[in-house]
Design an enzyme around this catalytic site. Structure first.
Site, mmCIF file in Angstrom:
data_model
loop_
_atom_site.group_PDB
_atom_site.id
_atom_site.type_symbol
_atom_site.label_atom_id
_atom_site.label_comp_id
_atom_site.label_asym_id
_atom_site.label_seq_id
_atom_site.Cartn_x
_atom_site.Cartn_y
_atom_site.Cartn_z
ATOM 1 N N ASN A 33 9.635 -11.275 11.207
ATOM 2 C CA ASN A 33 9.940 -9.846 11.324
ATOM 3 C C ASN A 33 8.629 -9.067 11.095
ATOM 4 O O ASN A 33 8.527 -8.204 10.224
ATOM 5 C CB ASN A 33 11.032 -9.410 10.343
ATOM 6 C CG ASN A 33 11.549 -8.021 10.673
ATOM 7 O OD1 ASN A 33 11.540 -7.117 9.846
ATOM 8 N ND2 ASN A 33 11.983 -7.822 11.900
ATOM 9 N N LEU A 34 7.662 -9.420 11.889
ATOM 10 C CA LEU A 34 6.282 -8.996 11.633
ATOM 11 C C LEU A 34 6.085 -7.497 11.828
ATOM 12 O O LEU A 34 6.650 -6.893 12.735
ATOM 13 C CB LEU A 34 5.330 -9.779 12.549
ATOM 14 C CG LEU A 34 5.428 -11.299 12.410
ATOM 15 C CD1 LEU A 34 4.442 -11.975 13.355
ATOM 16 C CD2 LEU A 34 5.176 -11.748 10.970
ATOM 17 N N HIS A 38 1.567 -7.581 8.238
ATOM 18 C CA HIS A 38 1.298 -8.972 8.624
ATOM 19 C C HIS A 38 0.134 -9.028 9.610
ATOM 20 O O HIS A 38 -0.754 -9.882 9.506
ATOM 21 C CB HIS A 38 2.526 -9.583 9.317
ATOM 22 C CG HIS A 38 3.750 -9.697 8.461
ATOM 23 N ND1 HIS A 38 4.883 -8.969 8.701
ATOM 24 C CD2 HIS A 38 4.026 -10.474 7.386
ATOM 25 C CE1 HIS A 38 5.814 -9.286 7.813
ATOM 26 N NE2 HIS A 38 5.318 -10.189 6.999
ATOM 27 N N LYS A 152 0.578 -6.324 -1.354
ATOM 28 C CA LYS A 152 1.911 -5.791 -1.647
ATOM 29 C C LYS A 152 2.653 -6.715 -2.608
ATOM 30 O O LYS A 152 3.362 -6.278 -3.498
ATOM 31 C CB LYS A 152 2.741 -5.613 -0.380
ATOM 32 C CG LYS A 152 4.105 -4.999 -0.679
ATOM 33 C CD LYS A 152 4.915 -4.817 0.559
ATOM 34 C CE LYS A 152 5.564 -6.084 1.025
ATOM 35 N NZ LYS A 152 6.699 -6.535 0.172
ATOM 36 N N ASP A 153 2.465 -8.021 -2.411
ATOM 37 C CA ASP A 153 3.091 -9.013 -3.294
ATOM 38 C C ASP A 153 2.013 -9.547 -4.247
ATOM 39 O O ASP A 153 1.644 -10.708 -4.199
ATOM 40 C CB ASP A 153 3.687 -10.134 -2.446
ATOM 41 C CG ASP A 153 4.692 -9.598 -1.443
ATOM 42 O OD1 ASP A 153 5.842 -9.367 -1.835
ATOM 43 O OD2 ASP A 153 4.311 -9.347 -0.279
ATOM 44 N N SER A 189 9.405 -6.094 5.658
ATOM 45 C CA SER A 189 10.516 -6.463 6.540
ATOM 46 C C SER A 189 11.826 -5.902 6.004
ATOM 47 O O SER A 189 12.769 -5.682 6.761
ATOM 48 C CB SER A 189 10.611 -7.989 6.635
ATOM 49 O OG SER A 189 9.376 -8.508 7.073
HETATM 50 P P1 AMP Z 1 6.575 -11.944 4.078
HETATM 51 O O1 AMP Z 1 6.783 -12.164 5.539
HETATM 52 O O2 AMP Z 1 7.229 -10.729 3.545
HETATM 53 O O3 AMP Z 1 6.800 -13.189 3.254
HETATM 54 O O4 AMP Z 1 5.024 -11.639 3.932
HETATM 55 C C1 AMP Z 1 4.047 -12.503 4.446
HETATM 56 C C2 AMP Z 1 2.705 -12.044 3.960
HETATM 57 O O5 AMP Z 1 2.472 -10.716 4.404
HETATM 58 C C3 AMP Z 1 2.587 -12.025 2.429
HETATM 59 O O6 AMP Z 1 1.301 -12.468 2.058
HETATM 60 C C4 AMP Z 1 2.784 -10.565 2.111
HETATM 61 O O7 AMP Z 1 2.157 -10.184 0.912
HETATM 62 C C5 AMP Z 1 2.107 -9.919 3.296
HETATM 63 N N1 AMP Z 1 2.568 -8.540 3.482
HETATM 64 C C6 AMP Z 1 3.848 -8.116 3.610
HETATM 65 N N2 AMP Z 1 3.889 -6.767 3.711
HETATM 66 C C7 AMP Z 1 2.601 -6.327 3.640
HETATM 67 C C8 AMP Z 1 1.976 -5.054 3.684
HETATM 68 N N3 AMP Z 1 2.681 -3.933 3.807
HETATM 69 N N4 AMP Z 1 0.634 -5.001 3.586
HETATM 70 C C9 AMP Z 1 -0.092 -6.133 3.445
HETATM 71 N N5 AMP Z 1 0.428 -7.368 3.396
HETATM 72 C C10 AMP Z 1 1.753 -7.466 3.495
#
Ligand code: AMP
Length: 284
Positions: A33-34, A38, A152-153, A189
C-alpha cells in the site's frame, strides 16, 4: 512491470548474480500500500546502491489478535506500478507459507528486550518480536549491503539497528526522514482508514509533537509536564492516546544529563485507527 519474484531461491539467484558483478545492494522492506514515504526510502536507496530490492509482505506475526491484519490494505498492482518510476530492480512478494514454512510450529523468534518493551512495545505485545523476526528472515534471504527504514517508526528503526549490531548481521541499518502530508500528518498506509472527520483532526498529532519540541528548544526541561500537556492536547482534539513521551533519542530511556538528542514520540487512536509519529532534535 517491475521484475517480481516470490520464492527466496529465485531472489537469491538474481541478487547473487548482481553481487558477483560487484553491485552494491540496497533493500527496502515494506507491507505494501505504498505511498510517498515508502517511495522516498526507495529513492534514497537508489542513490546509494547499484541495485534496489523492495519487499512487500504483510507480516501476520507483527499484528495482535485484535489488530488490523485482515483488513490491512493489499494493493499489489498499484504498488508494482508505483515502483517503476524510482526504478526498483526487483520486487520480492513472498507468501506467508514461504516466510514461515513451519506455520504455527515456527518457534525461532528474535527479541530485543527493553528497547522493544517500552512505548509501542508496551501497547502492542509481541509486535516488535514479530517485526524483528521477519526482518531477520528477509535480511537473510536478500543479504543486502544496507536496509532502509523510515523515521516514522523510530522505535522500530532503533531496535532493528541494535539487532543488526548485536547479532553481527553483515548489513547496515539506515534511516530516512518521515514524509508528511501538507498539513503535517505523517504518511501511513493506515491513514486510508480515517473518515473525513477523523482525517481533519489527524494532523493534531504532529502539532502536539511540534509544540513539545518548541517548548524543549526554548529551554523548558519539565519533561513530565510537557508529556502531560501533550496527552491533554491529544485528548482535547479527539484522540485516545497510548503515550506521549519525551525520551533520549539514542536509548529511548529518560532524558538525563549528557543526553545529546531528544525524541518526542506519540501514539494515539482516532476511532479504530492507530497513528504514530515522532520528532528528533538535538538537546541544545
Ligand atoms: P510499512 O509498509 O508501514 O511497514 O513501512 C515500510 C517502511 O516504510 C518502514 O521502514 C516505515 O518506517 C517506512 N515508512 C512508512 N511511512 C513512512 C513515512 N511517512 N515516511 C518515511 N518512512 C515511512
Amino acid at each position: 512491470m517491475i521484475d517480481t519474484v516470490s520464492l527466496p531461491v529465485e531472489l537469491r539467484q538474481r541478487v547473487g548474480e548482481w553481487r558477483a558483478g560487484g553491485a552494491r545492494i540496497g533493500f527496502v522492506p515494506t507491507m505494501g500500500n505504498l505511498h510517498r514515504g515508502h517511495l522516498n526510502l526507495v529513492e534514497q536507496a537508489k542513490r546509494d546502491a547499484d541495485r534496489v530490492v523492495v519487499s512487500i509482505f504483510v507480516n501476520p506475526k507483527q499484528f495482535g489478535p485484535s489488530e488490523d491484519f485482515e483488513r490491512y490494505p493489499r494493493t499489489l498492482e498499484a504498488d508494482s506500478r508505483a515502483l517503476e518510476t524510482p526504478g526498483v530492480d526487483l520486487l520480492f512478494t513472498p507468501t506467508t507459507q514461504t516466510v514461515y514454512p513451519r506455520g504455527e510450529d515456527a518457534s525461532t523468534r528474535v527479541e530485543i528486550p527493553r528497547l522493544g518493551d517500552s512505548l509501542c512495545g508496551a501497547k502492542r505485545p509481541g509486535h516488535f518480536v514479530g517485526v524483528a523476526t521477519v526482518v531477520t528472515i528477509l535480511l537473510n534471504i536478500v543479504q543486502p549491503d544496507f536496509a532502509l527504514f523510515g523515521q516514522k517508526d523510530y522505535q522500530q528503526f532503533l531496535l532493528l539497528k541494535r539487532m543488526a549490531e548485536d547479532l553481527m548481521l553483515p548489513v547496515e541499518v539506515r534511516m530516512a526522514p518521515t514524509v508528511r502530508e501538507n498539513d503535517g500528518l505523517a504518511m501511513s498506509s493506515r491513514n486510508g482508514y480515517l473518515s473525513e472527520e477523523e482525517r481533519s483532526k489527524a494532523a493534531n498529532l504532529y502539532r502536539a509533537l511540534t509544540a513539545a519540541k518548541a517548548m524543549i528548544e526554548q529551554g523548558d526541561r519539565a519533561f513530565g509536564r510537557i508529556e502531560a500537556d501533550g496527552l491533554a492536547v491529544l485528548k482535547a482534539t479527539g484522540f485516545e492516546p497510548d503515550y506521549f513521551a519525551v525520551r533520549d533519542a539514542d536509548t529511548l530511556g529518560p532524558v538525563e544529563p549528557g543526553c545529546r538528542s531528544v525524541a518526542v514520540l506519540a501514539a494515539a487512536r482516532l476511532g479504530d485507527t492507530r497513528l504514530i509519529d515522532n520528532l528528533l532534535f538535538p538537546l541544545g
